[in-house]
Motif scaffolding. Sequence first.
Motif, PDB file in Angstrom:
ATOM      1  N   ARG A 406       7.663 -29.925 -53.854  1.00  0.00           N
ATOM      2  CA  ARG A 406       7.198 -29.069 -52.766  1.00  0.00           C
ATOM      3  C   ARG A 406       5.853 -29.498 -52.171  1.00  0.00           C
ATOM      4  N   TYR A 407       4.942 -29.968 -52.982  1.00  0.00           N
ATOM      5  CA  TYR A 407       3.568 -30.167 -52.531  1.00  0.00           C
ATOM      6  C   TYR A 407       3.147 -31.637 -52.532  1.00  0.00           C
ATOM      7  N   THR A 408       2.186 -31.917 -51.645  1.00  0.00           N
ATOM      8  CA  THR A 408       1.451 -33.183 -51.663  1.00  0.00           C
ATOM      9  C   THR A 408      -0.008 -32.856 -51.900  1.00  0.00           C
ATOM     10  N   TYR A 409      -0.602 -33.547 -52.893  1.00  0.00           N
ATOM     11  CA  TYR A 409      -2.030 -33.370 -53.148  1.00  0.00           C
ATOM     12  C   TYR A 409      -2.644 -34.752 -53.332  1.00  0.00           C
ATOM     13  N   VAL A 410      -3.737 -35.023 -52.595  1.00  0.00           N
ATOM     14  CA  VAL A 410      -4.364 -36.342 -52.608  1.00  0.00           C
ATOM     15  C   VAL A 410      -5.879 -36.178 -52.624  1.00  0.00           C
ATOM     16  N   LYS A 411      -6.537 -37.046 -53.383  1.00  0.00           N
ATOM     17  CA  LYS A 411      -7.992 -37.101 -53.319  1.00  0.00           C
ATOM     18  C   LYS A 411      -8.441 -38.538 -53.079  1.00  0.00           C
ATOM     19  N   ASP A 412      -9.613 -38.671 -52.439  1.00  0.00           N
ATOM     20  CA  ASP A 412     -10.225 -39.978 -52.271  1.00  0.00           C
ATOM     21  C   ASP A 412     -11.473 -40.031 -53.133  1.00  0.00           C
ATOM     22  N   LEU A 413     -12.314 -41.019 -52.945  1.00  0.00           N
ATOM     23  CA  LEU A 413     -13.470 -41.179 -53.828  1.00  0.00           C
ATOM     24  C   LEU A 413     -14.489 -40.053 -53.681  1.00  0.00           C
ATOM     25  N   GLN A 414     -14.418 -39.290 -52.600  1.00  0.00           N
ATOM     26  CA  GLN A 414     -15.335 -38.172 -52.418  1.00  0.00           C
ATOM     27  C   GLN A 414     -14.817 -36.868 -53.017  1.00  0.00           C
ATOM     28  N   GLY A 415     -13.514 -36.822 -53.298  1.00  0.00           N
ATOM     29  CA  GLY A 415     -12.944 -35.594 -53.829  1.00  0.00           C
ATOM     30  C   GLY A 415     -11.637 -35.245 -53.142  1.00  0.00           C
ATOM     31  N   PRO A 416     -11.196 -33.966 -53.241  1.00  0.00           N
ATOM     32  CA  PRO A 416      -9.934 -33.555 -52.619  1.00  0.00           C
ATOM     33  C   PRO A 416      -9.909 -33.874 -51.128  1.00  0.00           C
ATOM     34  N   TRP A 417      -8.776 -34.437 -50.694  1.00  0.00           N
ATOM     35  CA  TRP A 417      -8.647 -34.906 -49.313  1.00  0.00           C
ATOM     36  C   TRP A 417      -7.503 -34.197 -48.586  1.00  0.00           C
ATOM     37  N   LEU A 418      -6.307 -34.149 -49.182  1.00  0.00           N
ATOM     38  CA  LEU A 418      -5.135 -33.591 -48.520  1.00  0.00           C
ATOM     39  C   LEU A 418      -4.404 -32.641 -49.448  1.00  0.00           C
ATOM     40  N   LEU A 419      -3.895 -31.538 -48.904  1.00  0.00           N
ATOM     41  CA  LEU A 419      -3.016 -30.622 -49.620  1.00  0.00           C
ATOM     42  C   LEU A 419      -2.032 -30.046 -48.613  1.00  0.00           C
ATOM     43  N   TYR A 420      -0.743 -30.286 -48.855  1.00  0.00           N
ATOM     44  CA  TYR A 420       0.299 -29.777 -47.969  1.00  0.00           C
ATOM     45  C   TYR A 420       1.351 -29.032 -48.767  1.00  0.00           C
ATOM     46  N   ASP A 421       1.824 -27.947 -48.164  1.00  0.00           N
ATOM     47  CA  ASP A 421       3.022 -27.270 -48.645  1.00  0.00           C
ATOM     48  C   ASP A 421       4.170 -27.803 -47.801  1.00  0.00           C
ATOM     49  N   ASN A 422       4.912 -28.752 -48.346  1.00  0.00           N
ATOM     50  CA  ASN A 422       5.940 -29.440 -47.566  1.00  0.00           C
ATOM     51  C   ASN A 422       7.182 -28.583 -47.328  1.00  0.00           C
ATOM     52  N   GLN A 423       7.253 -27.444 -47.978  1.00  0.00           N
ATOM     53  CA  GLN A 423       8.373 -26.531 -47.736  1.00  0.00           C
ATOM     54  C   GLN A 423       8.146 -25.730 -46.467  1.00  0.00           C
ATOM     55  N   THR A 424       6.946 -25.214 -46.295  1.00  0.00           N
ATOM     56  CA  THR A 424       6.634 -24.421 -45.108  1.00  0.00           C
ATOM     57  C   THR A 424       6.054 -25.276 -43.977  1.00  0.00           C
ATOM     58  N   ASP A 425       5.635 -26.488 -44.305  1.00  0.00           N
ATOM     59  CA  ASP A 425       4.991 -27.371 -43.331  1.00  0.00           C
ATOM     60  C   ASP A 425       5.554 -28.791 -43.515  1.00  0.00           C
ATOM     61  N   PRO A 426       6.841 -28.995 -43.179  1.00  0.00           N
ATOM     62  CA  PRO A 426       7.484 -30.279 -43.485  1.00  0.00           C
ATOM     63  C   PRO A 426       6.929 -31.475 -42.714  1.00  0.00           C
ATOM     64  N   PHE A 427       6.182 -31.235 -41.642  1.00  0.00           N
ATOM     65  CA  PHE A 427       5.609 -32.345 -40.888  1.00  0.00           C
ATOM     66  C   PHE A 427       4.125 -32.526 -41.188  1.00  0.00           C
ATOM     67  N   GLN A 428       3.643 -31.829 -42.206  1.00  0.00           N
ATOM     68  CA  GLN A 428       2.286 -32.002 -42.731  1.00  0.00           C
ATOM     69  C   GLN A 428       1.245 -31.891 -41.619  1.00  0.00           C
TER      70      GLN A 428
END
Length: 492
Positions: A406-428
């Motif tokens: 269901r989810y995408t979670y990504v961080k870069d060297l500074q910390g949390p970067w992306l969080l998507y609920d791909n069920q309710t927001d399939p185009f992110q």
Amino acid sequence: MPILLIFQLLLLFWEAFFGSLSSKDSPNSFQSESPNLVFILADQWRAQEMGYAGNSQILTPNLDSLASQSLIFENSIATLPVCAPWRASFLTGQYPLTHGIFYNDKPLPNEALTLGEIYQAAGYKTGYIGKWHLNGHQKGEDPFSGRDKPVPADRRQGFEYWKVREVTHNYNNSFYFDEKNEKHFWQGYDVFPQTDSAISFISKNKSKPFALVLSYGPPHDPYFSAPEQFKKLYGASKLQLRPNVPEEFQDSARKVLAGYYAHAAAIDHAVGKLLRSLDSLGVSDNTLVVFTSEHGDMLMSKGVLKKQRPWDESIKVPLLIRYPEKLGESSRRLRNPIGTPDLLPTILGLSGINIPVSVEGEDFSKELLAGEELSSEAALIMLPVPFHEWQFSNGGREYRGIRTARYTYVKDLQGPWLLYDNQTDPFQLRNLVNNPQYMGLQKELEAVLQAKLDERKDGFLPADDYMTQWHYLYDRTDSIRPVDYLSRNRFP
């Protein structure tokens, strides 16, 4: 060659010809019913562009037919969504920071234990046709210089039948090198003669177990070089785009998509011919057919092209597995994620071949044979070093992340970067990172990601650290960072 690798190979050969040390009924014993393997690999074909995936404007009748008889993996994730790293992880079952191919055109070590060597040790005839992209180049040479050179015999990782070029994207003037390093040209659009070569290999080896990798170059750009008969299938002005393509890019996106679809339709046509040959040769039931891609293509979603990025258009790839004898002949969809290093152990498990200790991915064959959902919670995604079309100066950044069902979670060297609920927001379109309403979810996903990094002993270091550790040099301008690299807007 390390002693451990020598021991692994000797053990594989022993079990292939004499049976397991612990049981005379070992699945590694050479048996006539050992399943064949036909692994069909496209380059840069994203998961969303399939008829069976709900796309009504792309014409993929043969792959849709294959899907109707296959396991369909709805969240097949490219762990590192770029060419050579994906290939190295697929062939070894290892993560990029283990095998060291996290950057294109670097050489996979000879010591790596790969699919070709494992199947060869189990008594299989092995073959590889098409794009290789694991031989790399020598230090001091132009970074792309190795793409036109033959791959030495000791660098072919266990594949005997050999019609391979390191890399090309000129599909209408394409050559390859054979087992003797002799140069030949594919006639016409290379997808078609490569498929004919695959059919010839299968026909000659149908009475014995065989393992074949057929590696196509398209639908990787250039987008406008498919045969005319397939270009005519698509009118750019009529194509619908994903809602995350910005308005200012939509005209060019439709043109690119039409060319991309033409390549895809040509591959679909070739796959149909290959599948029909398996039927006519009488080997379909006992042949494990896999269709997938190295990574996707943004195709102007979020205003960019190609791969490396952590969005679904880049990381999600099609994955079909058909094996009528053991998996039945009807379709089944699996929602939980599977990552690139999981492919080799899962295929080995379905083939009844023991999995070497060097393999790091998960074997999901038991769940597949039992008709169950995958036991995975999340697939790891990463980019240790951004390069080429997404180099630092073009917005590239190091990241680590996870893709769950269901989810995408990504961080870069500074910390949390992306969080998507791909069920309710399939185009992110809505980044939820650091949103107070989702902090509980973010902490849960961060814990899952950190556990995976701990398991891999991945300290998530800056790119330069990995380049130094592996004695790599950046290609051309890949190392140049903008002055605001660490301070610019991080939430596109």
